[in-house]
Design a protein around this motif. Structure first.
Motif, mmCIF file in Angstrom:
data_model
loop_
_atom_site.group_PDB
_atom_site.id
_atom_site.type_symbol
_atom_site.label_atom_id
_atom_site.label_comp_id
_atom_site.label_asym_id
_atom_site.label_seq_id
_atom_site.Cartn_x
_atom_site.Cartn_y
_atom_site.Cartn_z
ATOM 1 N N VAL A 102 0.570 -1.265 -0.016
ATOM 2 C CA VAL A 102 -0.081 -0.080 -0.154
ATOM 3 C C VAL A 102 0.961 1.250 0.061
ATOM 4 O O VAL A 102 0.352 2.211 -0.567
ATOM 5 C CB VAL A 102 -1.131 0.058 1.078
ATOM 6 N N PHE A 103 1.980 1.349 0.543
ATOM 7 C CA PHE A 103 2.933 2.272 0.517
ATOM 8 C C PHE A 103 3.452 2.649 -0.824
ATOM 9 O O PHE A 103 3.456 3.764 -1.058
ATOM 10 C CB PHE A 103 4.197 1.809 1.400
ATOM 11 N N TYR A 104 3.576 1.611 -1.685
ATOM 12 C CA TYR A 104 3.967 2.022 -2.982
ATOM 13 C C TYR A 104 2.724 2.505 -3.776
ATOM 14 O O TYR A 104 2.821 3.611 -4.708
ATOM 15 C CB TYR A 104 4.399 0.772 -3.839
ATOM 16 N N LEU A 105 1.504 1.982 -3.650
ATOM 17 C CA LEU A 105 0.222 2.561 -4.147
ATOM 18 C C LEU A 105 0.297 4.020 -3.584
ATOM 19 O O LEU A 105 -0.067 4.757 -4.638
ATOM 20 C CB LEU A 105 -0.823 1.744 -3.563
ATOM 21 N N ALA A 106 0.559 4.411 -2.319
ATOM 22 C CA ALA A 106 0.442 5.599 -1.956
ATOM 23 C C ALA A 106 1.443 6.840 -2.753
ATOM 24 O O ALA A 106 1.122 7.767 -3.140
ATOM 25 C CB ALA A 106 0.763 5.832 -0.505
ATOM 26 N N LEU A 107 2.603 6.129 -3.135
ATOM 27 C CA LEU A 107 3.588 6.905 -3.772
ATOM 28 C C LEU A 107 3.165 7.290 -5.150
ATOM 29 O O LEU A 107 3.060 8.417 -5.575
ATOM 30 C CB LEU A 107 4.877 6.235 -3.727
ATOM 31 N N ILE A 108 2.394 6.232 -5.696
ATOM 32 C CA ILE A 108 1.935 6.403 -7.230
ATOM 33 C C ILE A 108 0.777 7.659 -7.093
ATOM 34 O O ILE A 108 0.656 8.069 -7.954
ATOM 35 C CB ILE A 108 1.342 5.100 -7.722
ATOM 36 N N ALA A 109 0.025 7.515 -5.880
ATOM 37 C CA ALA A 109 -1.102 8.424 -5.770
ATOM 38 C C ALA A 109 -0.473 9.898 -5.521
ATOM 39 O O ALA A 109 -1.007 10.751 -6.398
ATOM 40 C CB ALA A 109 -2.003 8.078 -4.622
ATOM 41 N N VAL A 110 0.717 10.061 -4.789
ATOM 42 C CA VAL A 110 1.421 11.195 -4.761
ATOM 43 C C VAL A 110 2.039 11.664 -6.151
ATOM 44 O O VAL A 110 1.770 12.877 -6.480
ATOM 45 C CB VAL A 110 2.468 11.075 -3.535
ATOM 46 N N PHE A 111 2.299 10.859 -6.792
ATOM 47 C CA PHE A 111 2.941 11.233 -8.084
ATOM 48 C C PHE A 111 1.968 11.887 -9.100
ATOM 49 O O PHE A 111 2.165 12.801 -9.777
ATOM 50 C CB PHE A 111 3.554 9.941 -8.907
ATOM 51 N N ALA A 112 0.594 11.227 -9.069
ATOM 52 C CA ALA A 112 -0.499 11.697 -9.849
ATOM 53 C C ALA A 112 -0.857 12.843 -9.242
ATOM 54 O O ALA A 112 -1.186 13.824 -10.138
ATOM 55 C CB ALA A 112 -1.534 10.755 -9.927
ATOM 56 N N ALA A 113 -1.063 13.112 -7.921
ATOM 57 C CA ALA A 113 -1.407 14.718 -7.492
ATOM 58 C C ALA A 113 -0.462 15.540 -7.717
ATOM 59 O O ALA A 113 -1.003 16.712 -8.030
ATOM 60 C CB ALA A 113 -1.574 14.235 -5.981
ATOM 61 N N VAL A 114 0.739 15.155 -7.479
ATOM 62 C CA VAL A 114 1.643 16.156 -7.915
ATOM 63 C C VAL A 114 1.769 16.991 -9.275
ATOM 64 O O VAL A 114 1.775 17.864 -9.663
ATOM 65 C CB VAL A 114 3.134 15.837 -7.491
ATOM 66 N N ALA A 115 1.604 15.640 -10.209
ATOM 67 C CA ALA A 115 1.467 16.057 -11.601
ATOM 68 C C ALA A 115 0.098 16.976 -11.743
ATOM 69 O O ALA A 115 0.429 17.863 -12.548
ATOM 70 C CB ALA A 115 1.538 14.819 -12.431
ATOM 71 N N GLY A 116 -0.809 16.502 -11.457
ATOM 72 C CA GLY A 116 -2.117 17.166 -11.427
ATOM 73 C C GLY A 116 -2.041 18.638 -10.823
ATOM 74 O O GLY A 116 -2.660 19.615 -11.490
ATOM 75 N N PHE A 117 -1.382 18.846 -9.794
ATOM 76 C CA PHE A 117 -1.455 20.028 -9.036
ATOM 77 C C PHE A 117 -0.547 20.955 -9.856
ATOM 78 O O PHE A 117 -1.032 22.217 -10.038
ATOM 79 C CB PHE A 117 -0.685 19.826 -7.883
ATOM 80 N N PHE A 118 0.514 20.572 -10.344
ATOM 81 C CA PHE A 118 1.270 21.551 -11.287
ATOM 82 C C PHE A 118 0.612 21.932 -12.626
ATOM 83 O O PHE A 118 0.638 22.802 -12.916
ATOM 84 C CB PHE A 118 2.930 20.858 -11.304
#
Length: 445
Positions: free
Chosen positions: A182-198
């Motif tokens: 789940v930690f890796y899935l959270a990192l993937i979600a963070v990746f998508a969130a950062v990309a979407g935010f910028f």
């Protein structure tokens, strides 16, 4: 590979799944015909949709009779076929609406990305099925990333953002079903969130240059294009990561340096993904983001589609105005009413009960796919159904969500209901694969 064909039951057809799909398809055909009835190109739309319907049913029946386990064995040729399709459309495809995403054939057009988003789930499931006990290793995620990156890259070159928006969450569901940490899935979600935010932030500043008069916002905006600012941001993220690690260490909270570095790399990957997406965005796509962030700021421009769709849907009341009797949609107030905003037609002409009927049939399909995954006779079938479940869940959430303002307009149709031959056939093919898993289950439903 020896295929598992052991069946301990007589019923090989999930009639609930087939019935829900058929109900949506028939309802969708009526709504599409109603939406385009008075348009000048209505004959072409209806003809294409009616051609796609039997092809879709043939795809469903063929996939349901076909042993899905062969995709597990032949996943490498299947992956090569995906790349060939996407490269082929870039070389020989035709531009439509600013994207080179279509093969134009004598009687209809074909969008390879629609088929590829289903096939990439079959390939990813086959890859994850082979990982066994290594499924939680970082190496597995890296290799899967290497596997799907060329597919996403080729789709972005068209560009076709909607295919990425649908496929990425489906892959996350597939990874969760596979048992990835789940930690890796959270990192993937963070990746998508950062990309979407910028991406969203830069788009808003691009559309409102007056805000760039402020030094901080101007500096932030330059991160998307100025190499010096980009390098500075990279250094800042590394320093920030080190600072957080040092601060936690002082409080005797020991975080392995590997996880800190991994988190930093994920943030930077999201940042560079945001730059790539920002450079690929078209003006009309930027307007969609503005309409999402401030729908009332430009009711005659960027927000027009959403506002008119909401008006049309609300005007239907509980019982609706009747098929072929909608005023908002038929008089042209709702743009893209036969594709992205087909739900507005459903809501206006069939009312609240019609909208709830569509929602109920979708939920029935999702429930049956989840049940088929549970009953699957092998892990590959379970993973395939998990990916298909994630795909249709994303379709439903985004299409319903963008109509009520929870998501920006993304050019995403509602499968089985919206006009679009490639999407209709590919969606029915996906359910056919799920039906194939059901037919070869061990435990009867």
């Amino acid at each position: 590979m020896a295929y598992n064909t052991r069946i301990t039951h007589k019923n090989k057809t999930d009639w609930a799944l087939f019935g829900a799909m058929t109900g949506l398809v028939l309802l969708g055909a009526l709504c599409v015909m109603s939406a385009v009835n008075i348009l000048s190109f209505s004959n072409a739309v209806v003809r294409t949709h009616l051609i796609a319907l039997p092809i879709g049913f043939i795809a469903f029946l063929a996939a349901s009779r076909f042993n899905y386990q062969i995709f597990n064995e032949q996943w490498k040729p299947l992956y090569g076929f995906i790349l060939a399709l996407l490269i082929g459309v870039l070389l020989f495809g035709t531009y439509q609406r600013g994207s080179k995403s279509w093969f134009v054939l004598p009687f209809f057009s074909f969008q390879p990305a629609e088929l590829c988003r289903v096939l990439v789930l079959l390939v990813s499931a086959a890859f994850l099925d082979r990982q066994g006990r290594n499924i939680s290793d970082t190496r597995t995620l890296i290799l899967l990333g290497i596997l799907v990156a060329p597919v996403f890259g080729l789709i972005m070159l068209q560009p076709d953002f909607s295919s990425i928006v649908i496929t990425f969450p489906a892959l996350l569901v597939l990874l969760y079903c596979a048992g990835v940490n789940v930690f890796y899935l959270a990192l993937i979600a963070v990746f998508a969130a950062v990309a979407g935010f910028f991406t969203i932030s830069w788009t808003y500043l691009y559309l409102h240059p007056d805000l760039q008069a402020y030094w901080l916002l101007s500096t932030f905006f330059k991160l998307s294009s100025q190499p010096l600012y980009i390098a500075g941001f990279v250094g800042f993220v590394f320093l920030l990561g080190y600072g957080v690690w040092w601060f936690l260490k002082q409080w005797r909270i020991l975080v392995p340096p590997f996880y800190v570095i991994l988190a930093i790399l994920v943030v930077l990957a999201g940042f560079f993904a945001g730059i790539f997406v920002d450079h690929q965005m078209k003006p009309y796509q930027r307007k969609r983001v503005e309409a999402f962030l401030a729908p009332q700021s430009d009711p005659q421009g960027a927000s027009y589609n959403v506002l008119q769709a909401q008006i049309a849907m609300g005007s239907g009341g509980v019982w609706g105005k009747g098929l072929f009797s909608g005023t908002q949609s038929r008089l042209g107030f709702v743009p893209e009413k036969h594709t992205d905003f087909i739900l507005a037609v459903v809501g206006e002409e069939l009312g609240l009960w019609g909208t709830l009927l569509v929602l109920g049939l979708y939920l029935l399909i999702l429930w049956r796919i989840a049940l088929i995954a549970y009953l699957s006779s092998d892990r590959y079938g379970y993973l395939v159904c998990g990916g298909i479940f994630g795909m249709f869940l994303t379709y439903m959430l985004i299409n319903f969500g963008m109509l009520i303002g929870l998501f920006p307009v993304a050019g995403i149709p509602l499968p089985f209901i919206s006009y679009g031959g490639s999407n209709l056939v590919s969606s029915m093919l996906a359910l056919g694969v799920a039906q194939s898993v059901y037919a070869r289950r061990i435990i009867s439903a």
